[in-house]
Each structure stands twice: as structure tokens, then as C-alpha cells.
Design an enzyme around this catalytic site. Sequence first.
Site, short mmCIF file in Angstrom:
data_model
loop_
_atom_site.label_atom_id
_atom_site.label_comp_id
_atom_site.label_asym_id
_atom_site.label_seq_id
_atom_site.Cartn_x
_atom_site.Cartn_y
_atom_site.Cartn_z
N MET A 286 0.85 -1.19 0.00
CA MET A 286 0.00 0.00 0.00
C MET A 286 0.89 1.25 0.00
SD MET A 286 -3.43 -0.95 2.07
CE MET A 286 -2.84 -0.69 3.71
N GLU B 139 12.02 -0.64 4.72
CA GLU B 139 12.99 -1.74 4.53
C GLU B 139 12.31 -3.11 4.40
OE1 GLU B 139 16.41 -1.56 4.45
OE2 GLU B 139 16.26 0.62 4.47
N HIS C 46 9.40 -3.79 2.96
CA HIS C 46 8.97 -3.95 1.56
C HIS C 46 10.17 -4.21 0.65
CE1 HIS C 46 5.63 -1.13 3.02
NE2 HIS C 46 4.99 -2.23 2.67
N GLN D 3 -10.28 -2.66 2.64
CA GLN D 3 -9.75 -3.32 3.84
C GLN D 3 -9.70 -2.38 5.06
OE1 GLN D 3 -5.86 -4.16 1.77
NE2 GLN D 3 -5.00 -3.81 3.81
N LYS E 191 5.22 -10.03 9.35
CA LYS E 191 4.63 -9.11 10.33
C LYS E 191 3.10 -9.19 10.27
CE LYS E 191 3.80 -4.77 10.05
NZ LYS E 191 2.57 -4.26 10.61
N GLN F 249 -2.66 -12.12 7.87
CA GLN F 249 -2.84 -11.85 6.44
C GLN F 249 -2.18 -12.95 5.60
OE1 GLN F 249 -2.63 -7.88 4.46
NE2 GLN F 249 -0.54 -8.48 3.96
N VAL G 182 11.05 -7.49 9.16
CA VAL G 182 12.26 -6.65 9.24
C VAL G 182 12.03 -5.65 10.38
CG1 VAL G 182 13.74 -5.00 8.03
CG2 VAL G 182 12.74 -6.93 6.80
N SER H 246 6.90 -0.75 9.84
CA SER H 246 5.51 -0.60 9.40
C SER H 246 5.33 0.82 8.89
CB SER H 246 4.57 -0.84 10.59
OG SER H 246 3.29 -0.32 10.30
O1 PAF Z 1 -0.01 -5.73 3.53
C1 PAF Z 1 -0.47 -4.80 2.83
O2 PAF Z 1 0.17 -3.78 2.58
C2 PAF Z 1 -1.87 -4.94 2.25
O3 PAF Z 1 -2.72 -5.56 3.14
C3 PAF Z 1 -1.90 -5.63 0.88
C4 PAF Z 1 -1.41 -7.06 0.96
C5 PAF Z 1 -1.03 -4.86 -0.11
C6 PAF Z 1 -3.32 -5.64 0.33
O4 PAF Z 1 -3.82 -4.36 0.19
#
Ligand code: PAF
EC number: 6.3.2.1
Length: 289
Positions: A30, A35, A37, A61, A149, A153, A176, A185
Site C-alpha cells: 500500500m 525496509e 517492503h 480493507q 509481520k 494476512q 524486518v 511498518s
Molecule cells: O499488507 C499490505 O500492505 C496490504 O494488506 C496488501 C497485501 C497490499 C493488500 O492491500
Amino acid sequence: MQTITSVAELRQVVGLARKAGKRVGLVPTMGYLHEGHLALAEASRKQCDVTVVSIFVNPTQFGANEDLSTYPRDFQRDERLCRDAGVAIVFAPDNKEVYPEGFETFVEPGELAKPLCGGFRPGHFRGVATVVCKLFNMVQPDAAFFGQKDFQQCAVVRRMTKDLNLPVEVVTLPTVREPDGLAMSSRNRYLNEQERQRAVAISRALLAAQDEFRSGSRDVRNLIAIAEKHLKPLDKLQYLELVDSETLEPAESPLKRSATLCVAAYIGSTRLIDNMTMDLPVSIGEGAG
Ligand code: PAF
């Protein structure tokens, strides 16, 4: 690196790569990259020929009183980080591209979406499962990369991928952390200096429980109590639960299977989550044959 906003163009570009026999990796995000990602992008780059990072703040979401409108965004910075990380394609669709007029079909996850965050964020995993399923269909990756983390999900996405026969390998990578242990985050950005200092209590609590587990404790209540002692600096504890790592049902004492200690807590108005898995050592003979 290419930035693509339409599904049609994405299909064309990724289709050509696939025709050329290239393995495609997807890192769904999103945005407001950190780091964590980038570690996912790095893993994708190692395992795949073409890495696509999707950047889409998914409205379905977020609950009505959540942070959709204030969710941190910095697209130019994200693009720069992706370019530096060797990402081939940034896929950044707008809301209309993902949820065109008349959209009404959702993916409804089952039991795995009910405990933990599911109990406090109704509809959250329905939104996640729906958008991840759509991203899988839009990008058609061979593999997709998620961070541990977001433990629940990962479980929901793995289950959905299996249940819906989606031909995607779901890869989960370790959380991380900042040098002091705080899990990376995008929401850490909401914390002021004083809150940031208190936020470290979350990972300290998890590590304390993990130490106790490594010293031999297999008692669920004891492990939770050890963690709880460290959580006093937080403003509100939403949950602290030790669950079976596969079913997400409450773990039973004495622990005989892998369990994960999960926490969600508020610091000021910022809700943070984290978790730590406690894996039992494989005993001699187990897994043989
Ligand atoms: O983890 C996230 O950033 C979101 O939940 C995702 C997997 C991109 C879905 O919108």
C-alpha cells in the site's frame, strides 16, 4: 523501470515477459515503502526475472473509523526506492481501475479471518483477500511476496490461494525490524518521539516470551504472562494471544506444535501489530521416512 496504472497495459507488458519464459514476482504493497517492503522486492528479484511492486491503498480493507484518508502516501519516494531496488514495474492503479463502477464481487475468507485482527477489524480480511485475488489476476505472477509481520494476512492469503486454485507461489519472509526491535511498518510514521520510544515494548514483550520458550517453558499462560509484563508502556492492549501457527486457534498447553504469539496494541491513536513464532525443535525420528 516502468510505472503502469492500467490493467490493460500491465497485462501486455507482463504477458510479453511471460511469453519470453520469464518468471514474474509480485510484491503487493500500500506504498510508503520501508525496509520490510524492500526486503520483499529483493527476495523477488533473486527468485524471479521480473519484479512488479503494486502500490494501492485498498479502501475495502479499511473500516469506517480507520485511517484510510490519513494513510501515509509518498508516491515519488516509493518510485525512487523501487528504481534503486531494481524493480522492473511499479503497478499503481487508481480506485476506479481496481473497483470500477458496479463492482460487487468479494472474496470471503473463512475461519482464519475470524480471530485476532479479524475480531477487531470486521471486513478487513475480506478486503485484503479480494484485492490480493484481484492483484494476482491482474499481474498473473508466478510468486508473490508477503511479510510475516502481517501473520494473519499471510495465513488468509495462503488459504485463499489454495482454495481458489490460484497458480501463485506465496512466499513469506521474516519481519524486518528497526535496530531496537520495533517491527517496520508504514504506520510507525504516525508515532511522535515519545510514542516511538514506548512502541519498543511490543517487540520486547515478544522477545521475552520467546526467551522463556527457549528456556523450556511450554505453558501458554506463563508465556503470555511474561509478555504482558512488558506491555505496560502501551496505551491500550487490543489482544495478546498465543495461537496455533497453522489454524490460528488458541494454542494448548503444553505446546506441542508451532505457535505464534500475536499482539495488537494502541500507542496514542496508532494501532500496531506484531508477532513471533515459537517453533518446537524437531525431535529425532520426526519427519523421517
Ligand atoms: O499488507 C499490505 O500492505 C496490504 O494488506 C496488501 C497485501 C497490499 C493488500 O492491500
